[in-house]
Motif scaffolding. Structure first.
Motif, PDB file in Angstrom:
ATOM      1  N   MET A   1      -9.780 -51.554  -8.719  1.00 57.12           N
ATOM      2  CA  MET A   1     -10.901 -50.619  -8.722  1.00 57.12           C
ATOM      3  C   MET A   1     -11.740 -50.809  -9.980  1.00 57.12           C
ATOM      4  N   PRO A   2     -13.085 -50.669  -9.863  1.00 50.84           N
ATOM      5  CA  PRO A   2     -13.929 -50.834 -11.047  1.00 50.84           C
ATOM      6  C   PRO A   2     -13.686 -49.715 -12.048  1.00 50.84           C
ATOM      7  N   GLN A   3     -13.942 -50.014 -13.320  1.00 52.55           N
ATOM      8  CA  GLN A   3     -13.769 -49.035 -14.392  1.00 52.55           C
ATOM      9  C   GLN A   3     -14.815 -47.928 -14.249  1.00 52.55           C
ATOM     10  N   PRO A   4     -14.412 -46.639 -14.286  1.00 54.46           N
ATOM     11  CA  PRO A   4     -15.403 -45.562 -14.205  1.00 54.46           C
ATOM     12  C   PRO A   4     -16.241 -45.494 -15.479  1.00 54.46           C
ATOM     13  N   LYS A   5     -17.463 -44.984 -15.348  1.00 57.74           N
ATOM     14  CA  LYS A   5     -18.293 -44.740 -16.534  1.00 57.74           C
ATOM     15  C   LYS A   5     -17.775 -43.539 -17.317  1.00 57.74           C
ATOM     16  N   VAL A   6     -17.351 -42.532 -16.568  1.00 52.42           N
ATOM     17  CA  VAL A   6     -16.928 -41.266 -17.174  1.00 52.42           C
ATOM     18  C   VAL A   6     -15.620 -40.816 -16.544  1.00 52.42           C
ATOM     19  N   LYS A   7     -14.682 -40.417 -17.380  1.00 47.61           N
ATOM     20  CA  LYS A   7     -13.497 -39.692 -16.920  1.00 47.61           C
ATOM     21  C   LYS A   7     -13.750 -38.217 -17.200  1.00 47.61           C
ATOM     22  N   LEU A   8     -13.895 -37.440 -16.123  1.00 47.98           N
ATOM     23  CA  LEU A   8     -14.324 -36.046 -16.241  1.00 47.98           C
ATOM     24  C   LEU A   8     -13.193 -35.099 -15.868  1.00 47.98           C
ATOM     25  N   VAL A   9     -12.803 -34.272 -16.826  1.00 54.47           N
ATOM     26  CA  VAL A   9     -11.834 -33.203 -16.578  1.00 54.47           C
ATOM     27  C   VAL A   9     -12.622 -31.939 -16.236  1.00 54.47           C
ATOM     28  N   VAL A  10     -12.520 -31.479 -14.994  1.00 52.68           N
ATOM     29  CA  VAL A  10     -13.176 -30.229 -14.601  1.00 52.68           C
ATOM     30  C   VAL A  10     -12.108 -29.139 -14.612  1.00 52.68           C
ATOM     31  N   THR A  11     -12.151 -28.288 -15.631  1.00 54.16           N
ATOM     32  CA  THR A  11     -11.093 -27.305 -15.864  1.00 54.16           C
ATOM     33  C   THR A  11     -11.486 -25.935 -15.336  1.00 54.16           C
ATOM     34  N   GLY A  12     -10.701 -25.423 -14.386  1.00 57.49           N
ATOM     35  CA  GLY A  12     -10.874 -24.066 -13.899  1.00 57.49           C
ATOM     36  C   GLY A  12     -10.130 -23.097 -14.812  1.00 57.49           C
ATOM     37  N   ASP A  13     -10.884 -22.351 -15.602  1.00 55.21           N
ATOM     38  CA  ASP A  13     -10.292 -21.400 -16.547  1.00 55.21           C
ATOM     39  C   ASP A  13      -9.827 -20.117 -15.849  1.00 55.21           C
ATOM     40  N   ASP A  14      -8.998 -19.373 -16.560  1.00 58.35           N
ATOM     41  CA  ASP A  14      -8.553 -18.031 -16.150  1.00 58.35           C
ATOM     42  C   ASP A  14      -7.660 -18.043 -14.911  1.00 58.35           C
ATOM     43  N   PHE A  15      -6.948 -19.137 -14.682  1.00 59.11           N
ATOM     44  CA  PHE A  15      -5.976 -19.191 -13.591  1.00 59.11           C
ATOM     45  C   PHE A  15      -4.906 -18.138 -13.872  1.00 59.11           C
ATOM     46  N   GLY A  16      -4.597 -17.347 -12.867  1.00 59.45           N
ATOM     47  CA  GLY A  16      -3.635 -16.259 -13.037  1.00 59.45           C
ATOM     48  C   GLY A  16      -4.268 -14.895 -13.157  1.00 59.45           C
ATOM     49  N   TYR A  17      -5.612 -14.836 -13.235  1.00 63.74           N
ATOM     50  CA  TYR A  17      -6.290 -13.568 -13.518  1.00 63.74           C
ATOM     51  C   TYR A  17      -6.097 -12.534 -12.411  1.00 63.74           C
ATOM     52  N   CYS A  18      -6.156 -12.983 -11.159  1.00 58.89           N
ATOM     53  CA  CYS A  18      -5.918 -12.097 -10.027  1.00 58.89           C
ATOM     54  C   CYS A  18      -5.689 -12.960  -8.791  1.00 58.89           C
ATOM     55  N   PRO A  19      -5.151 -12.394  -7.708  1.00 63.11           N
ATOM     56  CA  PRO A  19      -4.875 -13.201  -6.518  1.00 63.11           C
ATOM     57  C   PRO A  19      -6.110 -13.896  -5.958  1.00 63.11           C
ATOM     58  N   ARG A  20      -7.257 -13.227  -6.000  1.00 66.20           N
ATOM     59  CA  ARG A  20      -8.469 -13.811  -5.430  1.00 66.20           C
ATOM     60  C   ARG A  20      -9.015 -14.949  -6.294  1.00 66.20           C
ATOM     61  N   ARG A  21      -8.919 -14.798  -7.595  1.00 59.90           N
ATOM     62  CA  ARG A  21      -9.307 -15.910  -8.475  1.00 59.90           C
ATOM     63  C   ARG A  21      -8.379 -17.092  -8.261  1.00 59.90           C
ATOM     64  N   ASN A  22      -7.086 -16.818  -8.165  1.00 61.67           N
ATOM     65  CA  ASN A  22      -6.120 -17.893  -7.924  1.00 61.67           C
ATOM     66  C   ASN A  22      -6.452 -18.641  -6.643  1.00 61.67           C
ATOM     67  N   ARG A  23      -6.700 -17.886  -5.570  1.00 62.43           N
ATOM     68  CA  ARG A  23      -6.964 -18.512  -4.280  1.00 62.43           C
ATOM     69  C   ARG A  23      -8.231 -19.367  -4.335  1.00 62.43           C
ATOM     70  N   GLY A  24      -9.256 -18.856  -4.995  1.00 62.25           N
ATOM     71  CA  GLY A  24     -10.497 -19.606  -5.092  1.00 62.25           C
ATOM     72  C   GLY A  24     -10.354 -20.876  -5.913  1.00 62.25           C
ATOM     73  N   ILE A  25      -9.604 -20.806  -6.995  1.00 64.87           N
ATOM     74  CA  ILE A  25      -9.404 -21.989  -7.838  1.00 64.87           C
ATOM     75  C   ILE A  25      -8.608 -23.053  -7.083  1.00 64.87           C
ATOM     76  N   VAL A  26      -7.593 -22.619  -6.333  1.00 66.15           N
ATOM     77  CA  VAL A  26      -6.817 -23.578  -5.545  1.00 66.15           C
ATOM     78  C   VAL A  26      -7.698 -24.224  -4.468  1.00 66.15           C
ATOM     79  N   GLU A  27      -8.524 -23.432  -3.801  1.00 66.11           N
ATOM     80  CA  GLU A  27      -9.449 -23.988  -2.813  1.00 66.11           C
ATOM     81  C   GLU A  27     -10.351 -25.034  -3.454  1.00 66.11           C
ATOM     82  N   CYS A  28     -10.841 -24.705  -4.631  1.00 66.64           N
ATOM     83  CA  CYS A  28     -11.734 -25.612  -5.345  1.00 66.64           C
ATOM     84  C   CYS A  28     -11.012 -26.917  -5.692  1.00 66.64           C
TER      85      CYS A  28
END
Length: 314
Positions: A1-28
Motif C-alpha cells: 500500500m502507498p504511504q499515506p500523507k497524513v496519519k490522522l487520529v480522530v479522538t471521540g472525547d468524553d466516552f463514558g459520559y452517558c449511555p447515549r453519548r456512548n452509543r453515538g461514539i460507538v456508531e461513529c
C-alpha cells in the motif's frame, strides 16, 4: 500500500459520559468517523463504555478529569480540589482556584494516579494516551504533575492543543476565542515539560475550530489542509513537537482531530456525578456524529491519502 500523507487520529472525547453519548461514539467508530476514544473514568457510564471498547476493539485512552463531577480517589475528603458538595470546581472554578494558589498539587497527583488505576481496572490495560478533560493537563503547575504521572506509568502520548488557523477563524464567538487562546498559551508552555519527560504527541492538533455547529465537511477539510503540507505545519506549529523537526516527505504528517460526537444526553441521565451539562445535552453532539460519518468526508480522506488510525498506531 502507498504511504499515506497524513496519519490522522480522530479522538471521540468524553466516552463514558452517558449511555447515549456512548452509543453515538460507538456508531461513529463503526462507520469510520472516529478512530480513537478518550474515557472519563469518573463518568456514570464509564463501565459501559469500557465494555463497549472491548467488544468493538476500540483503541482507548484516558481523559483525565479534574474539573467536572466527583473524584475517583477515596482520599480526597476536604480536598482543595473539591467544593463544599464534594465535587470538582468546574472548568472556570478550577482555573480560578489554581490562579489564586488554592490547589494542592499532591492532591492533583493522587487523583490522576487513581484515575489511571481505575482505567486499568475497567479496560484491562494502560491507556494508549492520556489527555485532560477541558484541557486541564496543560495548566501551570498541573502540567508538571501530569507529565510525571504519565511518565511513571509509561504512557507514551498526550495532546498539545495548539491549533493552526485558530486566530483567524471567524466562526468562534469572542468568549470562546479568549478561552481557546489561553489554552494555546498554556499548551505551548507545556511543550518543554512534556518533552523533558519523554512524552510524545502528534505533529498537528485540530478540533477547536470545528466543534459543534462549526463542524462541517468543509470546515474539517479546511482544518486538515494545514496538515497536508510540511511548510504550513512548520510555520504554524513551530516548537511544539517533542523531538523531531518538521516532517519531510519520507514520513506521514501525524495529526489529532478532537471531536465530541454522540446522541445528546437526556436531562438527569449521565454526567460525572452532577448530571449532564448543556454541552452534552446539545444537538451539536448529533451534528458532529452526522458530519464525521458523512460519506463525502470519508471519501475525502481516501482521496487525500489521509489514514485514520489510533495513538497506538503512530
Amino acid at each position: 500500500m502507498p504511504q499515506p500523507k497524513v496519519k490522522l487520529v480522530v479522538t471521540g472525547d468524553d466516552f463514558g459520559y452517558c449511555p447515549r453519548r456512548n452509543r453515538g461514539i460507538v456508531e461513529c467508530f463503526l462507520k469510520g468517523g472516529v478512530s480513537n476514544v478518550s474515557l472519563l473514568v469518573n463518568a456514570t457510564s464509564a463501565v459501559d463504555a469500557a465494555e463497549l471498547a472491548k467488544r468493538h476493539l476500540i483503541p482507548i485512552g484516558l481523559h483525565a478529569n479534574l474539573s467536572e463531577g466527583a473524584p475517583v480517589s477515596l482520599n480526597l475528603k476536604g480536598s482543595t480540589l473539591l467544593n463544599e458538595e464534594g465535587f470538582f470546581h468546574g472548568k472556570t472554578g478550577f482555573r480560578k482556584a489554581l490562579q489564586s494558589g488554592q490547589l494542592n498539587m499532591y492532591e492533583v497527583e493522587q487523583e490522576l494516579r487513581a484515575q489511571v488505576k481505575r482505567f486499568c481496572e475497567l479496560v484491562g490495560h494502560l491507556p494508549f494516551h492520556m489527555d485532560g478533560h477541558q484541557h486541564v493537563h496543560v495548566l501551570p503547575e498541573v502540567r508538571e504533575v501530569f507529565a510525571q504521572v504519565v511518565a511513571d506509568f509509561g504512557i507514551c502520548y498526550t495532546r498539545i492543543p495548539v491549533e493552526p488557523g485558530l486566530h483567524g477563524c471567524p466562526l468562534i464567538p469572542p468568549h470562546l476565542r479568549d478561552f481557546y487562546i489561553q489554552v494555546q498559551k498554556d499548551a505551548l508552555s507545556s511543550v518543554e515539560v512534556f518533552r523533558r519527560h519523554g512524552i510524545r504527541w502528534p505533529d498537528v492538533y485540530l478540533g477547536l475550530t470545528t466543534m459543534g455547529q462549526n463542524m462541517s465537511v468543509a470546515s474539517v477539510k479546511q482544518a486538515l489542509s494545514y496538515a497536508l503540507g510540511a511548510s504550513s505545519l512548520n510555520n504554524a506549529f513551530t516548537g511544539a513537537q517533542s523531538d523531531s523537526p518538521a516532517p519531510k516527505t519520507d514520513r506521514p504528517i501525524t495529526a489529532e482531530l478532537m471531536v465530541h460526537p454522540g446522541h445528546p444526553s437526556r436531562p438527569q441521565e449521565g454526567g460525572c456525578g452532577q448530571g449532564p451539562d448543556d454541552f452534552s445535552q446539545s444537538e451539536d453532539r448529533q451534528h458532529e456524529l452526522e458530519t464525521l460519518t458523512d460519506p463525502s468526508l470519508l471519501a475525502y480522506y481516501k482521496q487525500e491519502s489521509i489514514q485514520l488510525c489510533a495513538f497506538r498506531d503512530l
